[in-house]
Design a protein around this motif. Structure first.
Motif, PDB file in Angstrom:
ATOM      1  N   TYR A   4      12.180   5.764  11.436  1.00 12.05           N
ATOM      2  CA  TYR A   4      11.987   5.426  10.023  1.00 12.05           C
ATOM      3  C   TYR A   4      10.645   4.723   9.843  1.00 12.05           C
ATOM      4  CZ  TYR A   4      16.929   6.320   9.171  1.00 12.05           C
ATOM      5  OH  TYR A   4      18.167   6.904   9.067  1.00 12.05           O
ATOM      6  N   VAL A   5      10.023   4.987   8.705  1.00 13.49           N
ATOM      7  CA  VAL A   5       8.839   4.261   8.270  1.00 13.49           C
ATOM      8  C   VAL A   5       9.241   3.539   6.987  1.00 13.49           C
ATOM      9  CG1 VAL A   5       6.468   4.432   7.444  1.00 13.49           C
ATOM     10  CG2 VAL A   5       7.263   5.941   9.279  1.00 13.49           C
ATOM     11  N   ILE A   6       9.062   2.232   6.980  1.00 10.64           N
ATOM     12  CA  ILE A   6       9.474   1.413   5.845  1.00 10.64           C
ATOM     13  C   ILE A   6       8.257   0.685   5.305  1.00 10.64           C
ATOM     14  CG2 ILE A   6      10.997  -0.444   5.075  1.00 10.64           C
ATOM     15  CD1 ILE A   6      12.669   0.166   7.675  1.00 10.64           C
ATOM     16  N   ASP A   7       7.909   0.969   4.075  1.00 11.13           N
ATOM     17  CA  ASP A   7       6.823   0.252   3.405  1.00 11.13           C
ATOM     18  C   ASP A   7       7.439  -0.819   2.519  1.00 11.13           C
ATOM     19  OD1 ASP A   7       4.664   1.877   4.396  1.00 11.13           O
ATOM     20  OD2 ASP A   7       5.368   3.441   3.037  1.00 11.13           O
ATOM     21  N   TRP A   8       6.805  -1.981   2.464  1.00 17.59           N
ATOM     22  CA  TRP A   8       7.305  -3.024   1.577  1.00 17.59           C
ATOM     23  C   TRP A   8       6.178  -3.574   0.737  1.00 17.59           C
ATOM     24  CZ3 TRP A   8       6.300  -4.916   6.611  1.00 17.59           C
ATOM     25  CH2 TRP A   8       5.470  -6.031   6.683  1.00 17.59           C
ATOM     26  N   SER A   9       6.569  -4.188  -0.381  1.00 18.00           N
ATOM     27  CA  SER A   9       5.603  -4.890  -1.222  1.00 18.00           C
ATOM     28  C   SER A   9       6.319  -6.023  -1.950  1.00 18.00           C
ATOM     29  CB  SER A   9       4.931  -3.941  -2.216  1.00 18.00           C
ATOM     30  OG  SER A   9       5.886  -3.375  -3.082  1.00 18.00           O
ATOM     31  N   ILE A  44       5.354  -3.605  13.401  1.00 18.19           N
ATOM     32  CA  ILE A  44       5.201  -4.126  12.040  1.00 18.19           C
ATOM     33  C   ILE A  44       3.717  -4.339  11.799  1.00 18.19           C
ATOM     34  CG2 ILE A  44       5.669  -6.002  10.424  1.00 18.19           C
ATOM     35  CD1 ILE A  44       8.193  -6.626  11.965  1.00 18.19           C
ATOM     36  N   ALA A  45       3.233  -3.842  10.680  1.00 15.86           N
ATOM     37  CA  ALA A  45       1.838  -4.065  10.275  1.00 15.86           C
ATOM     38  C   ALA A  45       1.848  -4.784   8.923  1.00 15.86           C
ATOM     39  CB  ALA A  45       1.092  -2.739  10.155  1.00 15.86           C
ATOM     40  N   HIS A  46       1.165  -5.918   8.863  1.00 17.38           N
ATOM     41  CA  HIS A  46       1.114  -6.736   7.648  1.00 17.38           C
ATOM     42  C   HIS A  46      -0.238  -6.553   6.965  1.00 17.38           C
ATOM     43  CE1 HIS A  46       4.631  -9.099   9.015  1.00 17.38           C
ATOM     44  NE2 HIS A  46       4.124  -8.842  10.217  1.00 17.38           N
ATOM     45  N   THR A  47      -0.224  -6.377   5.666  1.00 22.61           N
ATOM     46  CA  THR A  47      -1.459  -6.361   4.883  1.00 22.61           C
ATOM     47  C   THR A  47      -1.322  -7.425   3.794  1.00 22.61           C
ATOM     48  OG1 THR A  47      -0.554  -4.495   3.628  1.00 22.61           O
ATOM     49  CG2 THR A  47      -2.134  -3.968   5.359  1.00 22.61           C
ATOM     50  N   PRO A  48      -1.529  -8.700   4.179  1.00 23.66           N
ATOM     51  CA  PRO A  48      -1.284  -9.809   3.259  1.00 23.66           C
ATOM     52  C   PRO A  48      -2.220  -9.848   2.056  1.00 23.66           C
ATOM     53  CG  PRO A  48      -2.246 -10.606   5.308  1.00 23.66           C
ATOM     54  CD  PRO A  48      -1.965  -9.148   5.496  1.00 23.66           C
ATOM     55  N   ASN A  50      -2.802  -7.654  -0.052  1.00 21.29           N
ATOM     56  CA  ASN A  50      -2.183  -7.057  -1.242  1.00 21.29           C
ATOM     57  C   ASN A  50      -0.660  -7.217  -1.239  1.00 21.29           C
ATOM     58  OD1 ASN A  50      -1.387  -5.171   0.633  1.00 21.29           O
ATOM     59  ND2 ASN A  50      -2.085  -3.409  -0.507  1.00 21.29           N
ATOM     60  N   GLY A  51      -0.139  -8.055  -0.350  1.00 21.18           N
ATOM     61  CA  GLY A  51       1.291  -8.349  -0.346  1.00 21.18           C
ATOM     62  C   GLY A  51       2.161  -7.182   0.060  1.00 21.18           C
ATOM     63  N   SER A  52       1.727  -6.435   1.068  1.00 25.04           N
ATOM     64  CA  SER A  52       2.517  -5.281   1.505  1.00 25.04           C
ATOM     65  C   SER A  52       2.468  -5.169   3.022  1.00 25.04           C
ATOM     66  CB  SER A  52       1.996  -4.005   0.860  1.00 25.04           C
ATOM     67  OG  SER A  52       0.706  -3.693   1.351  1.00 25.04           O
ATOM     68  N   GLY A  53       3.161  -4.167   3.530  1.00 19.74           N
ATOM     69  CA  GLY A  53       3.148  -3.919   4.953  1.00 19.74           C
ATOM     70  C   GLY A  53       3.998  -2.716   5.287  1.00 19.74           C
ATOM     71  N   THR A  54       4.067  -2.421   6.584  1.00 17.71           N
ATOM     72  CA  THR A  54       4.806  -1.258   7.052  1.00 17.71           C
ATOM     73  C   THR A  54       5.571  -1.624   8.320  1.00 17.71           C
ATOM     74  OG1 THR A  54       3.147   0.246   6.149  1.00 17.71           O
ATOM     75  CG2 THR A  54       4.582   1.130   7.855  1.00 17.71           C
ATOM     76  N   ILE A  55       6.803  -1.148   8.389  1.00 16.25           N
ATOM     77  CA  ILE A  55       7.650  -1.299   9.564  1.00 16.25           C
ATOM     78  C   ILE A  55       7.909   0.099  10.113  1.00 16.25           C
ATOM     79  CG2 ILE A  55       9.932  -1.975  10.423  1.00 16.25           C
ATOM     80  CD1 ILE A  55      10.055  -3.909   7.978  1.00 16.25           C
ATOM     81  N   ILE A  56       7.778   0.264  11.408  1.00 13.36           N
ATOM     82  CA  ILE A  56       8.178   1.510  12.061  1.00 13.36           C
ATOM     83  C   ILE A  56       9.309   1.128  13.014  1.00 13.36           C
ATOM     84  CG2 ILE A  56       7.492   3.403  13.568  1.00 13.36           C
ATOM     85  CD1 ILE A  56       4.665   3.104  12.403  1.00 13.36           C
ATOM     86  N   CYS A  57      10.430   1.806  12.872  1.00 10.75           N
ATOM     87  CA  CYS A  57      11.602   1.462  13.666  1.00 10.75           C
ATOM     88  C   CYS A  57      12.436   2.703  13.955  1.00 10.75           C
ATOM     89  CB  CYS A  57      12.450   0.431  12.926  1.00 10.75           C
ATOM     90  SG  CYS A  57      13.134   1.040  11.367  1.00 10.75           S
ATOM     91  N   LYS A  58      13.407   2.519  14.826  1.00 10.06           N
ATOM     92  CA  LYS A  58      14.426   3.536  15.069  1.00 10.06           C
ATOM     93  C   LYS A  58      15.759   2.890  14.725  1.00 10.06           C
ATOM     94  CE  LYS A  58      12.152   6.202  18.656  1.00 10.06           C
ATOM     95  NZ  LYS A  58      12.242   6.713  20.037  1.00 10.06           N
TER      96      LYS A  58
END
Length: 104
Positions: A4-9, A44-48, A50-58
């Motif tokens: 799974y690829v999970i983007d957050w904001s 986990i990659a954080h892009t503070p 712009n208040g977002s990031g990405t999680i890659i998980c299984k």
């Protein structure tokens, strides 16, 4: 397990600040390694800026992902976009399948 690829904001800067502090405390206490069964964090990659990031998980299923992310969503107004994904090998296998392009 499914990749799974999970983007957050974050919805606002205040929630971002509080969540970042809580997450860093979580990491310092090594709680990240005590995740749910059926969930494997890959990256986990954080892009503070712009208040977002990405999680890659299984994960075994999306329920395990929702269980893990629910606390962050409820407490810090974070939006999550959860997408199943394929590895390079899975894409090649799918694309190479003889019945993939077969027409009835």
């Amino acid at each position: 397990m499914q990749l799974y690829v999970i983007d957050w904001s974050f919805q606002n800067a205040e929630d971002q600040l509080f969540a970042t502090n809580a997450f860093c405390d979580y990491l310092k206490k090594n709680k990240l390694h005590k995740l749910l069964e059926g969930f494997e964090l890959q990256y986990i990659a954080h892009t503070p800026q712009n208040g977002s990031g990405t999680i890659i998980c299984k994960a075994q299923n999306t329920r395990s992902i929702y269980s893990l992310l629910n606390m962050w969503r409820e407490n810090y107004s974070i939006s999550f976009n959860i997408k199943p994904a394929l590895t390079n090998e899975e894409l090649i296998e799918l694309n190479s399948s003889e019945d993939f392009w077969e027409k009835d």
